[in-house]
Design an enzyme around this catalytic site. Structure first.
Site, mmCIF file in Angstrom:
data_model
loop_
_atom_site.group_PDB
_atom_site.id
_atom_site.type_symbol
_atom_site.label_atom_id
_atom_site.label_comp_id
_atom_site.label_asym_id
_atom_site.label_seq_id
_atom_site.Cartn_x
_atom_site.Cartn_y
_atom_site.Cartn_z
ATOM 1 N N ASN A 10 0.753 -0.935 0.044
ATOM 2 C CA ASN A 10 0.080 -0.270 0.191
ATOM 3 C C ASN A 10 1.516 1.291 -0.010
ATOM 4 O O ASN A 10 1.718 1.061 0.639
ATOM 5 C CB ASN A 10 -0.779 -0.027 1.322
ATOM 6 C CG ASN A 10 -1.739 1.422 1.165
ATOM 7 O OD1 ASN A 10 -1.555 2.088 0.232
ATOM 8 N ND2 ASN A 10 -1.706 1.389 2.670
ATOM 9 N N TRP A 11 0.790 2.304 -1.147
ATOM 10 C CA TRP A 11 1.564 2.838 -1.521
ATOM 11 C C TRP A 11 1.993 4.428 -0.482
ATOM 12 O O TRP A 11 2.276 5.076 -0.708
ATOM 13 C CB TRP A 11 2.102 3.461 -2.508
ATOM 14 C CG TRP A 11 2.528 1.861 -3.321
ATOM 15 C CD1 TRP A 11 2.735 1.393 -3.559
ATOM 16 C CD2 TRP A 11 3.248 2.468 -5.471
ATOM 17 N NE1 TRP A 11 3.909 0.368 -4.139
ATOM 18 C CE2 TRP A 11 3.746 1.813 -5.591
ATOM 19 C CE3 TRP A 11 2.942 3.531 -5.812
ATOM 20 C CZ2 TRP A 11 3.746 0.865 -6.825
ATOM 21 C CZ3 TRP A 11 3.353 3.322 -7.455
ATOM 22 C CH2 TRP A 11 3.817 2.123 -7.946
ATOM 23 N N LYS A 12 0.298 4.359 -0.070
ATOM 24 C CA LYS A 12 -0.138 5.600 0.437
ATOM 25 C C LYS A 12 -0.876 6.732 -0.516
ATOM 26 O O LYS A 12 -0.824 6.501 -1.574
ATOM 27 C CB LYS A 12 0.180 5.392 2.184
ATOM 28 C CG LYS A 12 -0.005 4.047 2.622
ATOM 29 C CD LYS A 12 0.023 4.822 3.585
ATOM 30 C CE LYS A 12 -0.056 3.226 4.829
ATOM 31 N NZ LYS A 12 -0.040 2.967 6.226
ATOM 32 N N HIS A 102 -9.118 0.982 5.714
ATOM 33 C CA HIS A 102 -8.108 1.413 6.081
ATOM 34 C C HIS A 102 -8.119 2.390 6.977
ATOM 35 O O HIS A 102 -9.345 3.491 7.105
ATOM 36 C CB HIS A 102 -7.367 2.042 4.826
ATOM 37 C CG HIS A 102 -5.498 2.048 5.796
ATOM 38 N ND1 HIS A 102 -4.762 2.627 6.416
ATOM 39 C CD2 HIS A 102 -4.431 0.807 5.351
ATOM 40 C CE1 HIS A 102 -4.036 2.503 6.683
ATOM 41 N NE2 HIS A 102 -3.023 0.858 5.854
ATOM 42 N N GLU A 104 -6.528 4.981 8.060
ATOM 43 C CA GLU A 104 -6.063 6.103 7.858
ATOM 44 C C GLU A 104 -7.713 6.952 7.439
ATOM 45 O O GLU A 104 -7.807 8.158 7.347
ATOM 46 C CB GLU A 104 -4.860 6.432 6.877
ATOM 47 C CG GLU A 104 -3.970 6.295 7.401
ATOM 48 C CD GLU A 104 -2.728 5.328 6.817
ATOM 49 O OE1 GLU A 104 -2.141 5.589 5.682
ATOM 50 O OE2 GLU A 104 -1.715 5.012 8.057
ATOM 51 N N GLU A 174 -5.005 -5.248 11.017
ATOM 52 C CA GLU A 174 -3.690 -3.569 11.233
ATOM 53 C C GLU A 174 -3.524 -3.320 12.304
ATOM 54 O O GLU A 174 -4.811 -2.267 12.851
ATOM 55 C CB GLU A 174 -3.984 -2.602 10.731
ATOM 56 C CG GLU A 174 -3.736 -3.674 8.918
ATOM 57 C CD GLU A 174 -2.687 -1.949 7.960
ATOM 58 O OE1 GLU A 174 -2.112 -2.028 7.201
ATOM 59 O OE2 GLU A 174 -3.174 -1.058 7.885
ATOM 60 N N GLY A 180 3.452 2.221 10.975
ATOM 61 C CA GLY A 180 4.413 3.663 10.970
ATOM 62 C C GLY A 180 5.607 3.872 11.730
ATOM 63 O O GLY A 180 5.629 5.003 11.462
ATOM 64 N N SER A 220 4.262 -1.658 9.991
ATOM 65 C CA SER A 220 5.952 -2.067 10.362
ATOM 66 C C SER A 220 6.145 -3.766 9.830
ATOM 67 O O SER A 220 7.473 -3.836 10.113
ATOM 68 C CB SER A 220 6.402 -1.913 11.665
ATOM 69 O OG SER A 220 6.104 -0.430 11.809
ATOM 70 N N GLY A 241 3.552 -0.393 4.366
ATOM 71 C CA GLY A 241 3.170 0.313 3.991
ATOM 72 C C GLY A 241 4.765 0.574 3.457
ATOM 73 O O GLY A 241 5.039 0.519 2.052
ATOM 74 N N GLY A 242 4.947 1.371 4.590
ATOM 75 C CA GLY A 242 6.956 2.193 4.156
ATOM 76 C C GLY A 242 7.573 1.178 3.389
ATOM 77 O O GLY A 242 8.275 1.183 2.655
HETATM 78 O O1 LIG Z 1 -1.896 -0.307 4.188
HETATM 79 C C1 LIG Z 1 -0.554 -0.780 5.278
HETATM 80 C C2 LIG Z 1 -0.009 -0.113 6.643
HETATM 81 O O2 LIG Z 1 -0.686 0.738 6.919
HETATM 82 C C3 LIG Z 1 0.973 -0.535 7.403
HETATM 83 O O3 LIG Z 1 1.979 1.010 6.975
HETATM 84 P P1 LIG Z 1 3.583 -0.075 7.906
HETATM 85 O O4 LIG Z 1 3.883 -1.030 6.702
HETATM 86 O O5 LIG Z 1 3.957 1.856 7.201
HETATM 87 O O6 LIG Z 1 3.636 0.165 9.055
#
Ligand SMILES: O=C[C@H](O)COP(=O)(O)O
Length: 263
Positions: A10-12, A102, A104, A174, A180, A220, A241-242
């Site tokens: 997920n690139w957000k 999600h 967010e 999650e 993050g 994470s 994510g990151g």
């Molecule tokens: O969609 C992915 C998640 O929100 C995890 O994000 P992260 O891997 O940056 O903690």
């Protein structure tokens, strides 16, 4: 029953469509170099809407062993909904998956379980596979009610959805406090809640559906911790994510099945 593991990046709100080309190409080259086997793990990229056409063209044109999806969709078919994107638009872009609910979006866009349910129903009606996100914040975790909280979100999201549809979708657990932050839940934390989610699906829909539905962990995830997380019986993949913005790191996560302890 063996479920095909699924790693979704997920690139957000990161990377424009030009940058997307670089990342997808580098990811594909790295996977090819390392003899990635798509029968051992499904690899999905989830870019921003504005990158989807470019990513679709690249994956189709170069026949890359990747699938793509979107980060959200509207519960409506079309009309005066400024800024929204419909399921039909995503289908036209060959999206396989769509992330729904999600944390967010729940936080910044005040998305409720009812809205998430409506979006999941819409996605399924158009042939998109929802990745439905659930999980508790730090307060709930401190109170020790994270299992009940998360299972209630799952039940809300799945309301009225048939067993056949549930068997084919993905649920992503999650814990918000681990997103993050570098604070990863322990593999045991992930298993506790992913196991409870599968048990809830079993109660609602029976053994066959519970044994087919895929449950991801997110928060994470990195190459260094993915092996221990994926060793847990009810974790079928990760929503990343990151680390999905770093092609070599994400390739290593996708190829978790080659880690020494799991090979
Ligand atoms: O969609 C992915 C998640 O929100 C995890 O994000 P992260 O891997 O940056 O903690």
């Amino acid at each position: 029953m063996s479920r095909l593991p699924i790693m979704a990046g997920n690139w957000k709100m990161n990377l424009n469509h030009v940058e997307a080309v670089g990342l997808v190409q580098k990811l594909a080259w790295t996977l090819a170099d390392q003899h990635y086997d798509p029968t051992k793990c499904e690899a999905v990229v989830i870019p921003p809407f504005t990158d989807l056409r470019t990513v679709q063209t690249l994956i189709d044109g170069d026949k890359l062993p990747l699938k793509h999806g979107a980060q959200d969709l509207s519960q409506n078919d079309n009309g005066a909904f400024t800024g929204d994107i419909s399921a039909d638009m995503l289908v036209k872009l060959d999206c396989s998956y769509v992330v729904i609910g999600h944390s967010e979006r729940r936080e910044y866009h005040h998305e409720s379980d009812e809205l998430i349910n409506a979006k999941a129903v819409k996605a399924l009606s158009k042939g998109l596979v929802p990745i439905i996100c659930v999980g508790e914040g730090l307060e709930v975790r401190r109170q020790g009610t994270h299992v009940e909280h998360t299972v209630a979100q799952v039940k809300g999201a799945l309301a009225g959805i048939s067993g056949e549809d549930v068997a084919g979708l993905v649920i992503a657990y999650e814990p918000i406090w681990a997103i993050g932050t570098g604070e990863v839940a322990t593999p045991e934390d992930a298993q506790e809640v992913c196991g409870a989610i599968r048990a809830a699906v079993r109660d609602l829909y029976g053994d066959s559906v519970a044994d087919q539905v895929r449950i991801q962990y997110g928060g994470s995830v990195k190459a260094a911790n993915v092996g221990a997380i994926m060793a847990k019986p009810d974790v079928d993949g990760c929503l990343v994510g990151g680390a999905s913005l770093k092609p070599e790191e994400f390739a290593a996560i996708i190829r978790f099945y080659d880690l020494p302890a799991l090979a």
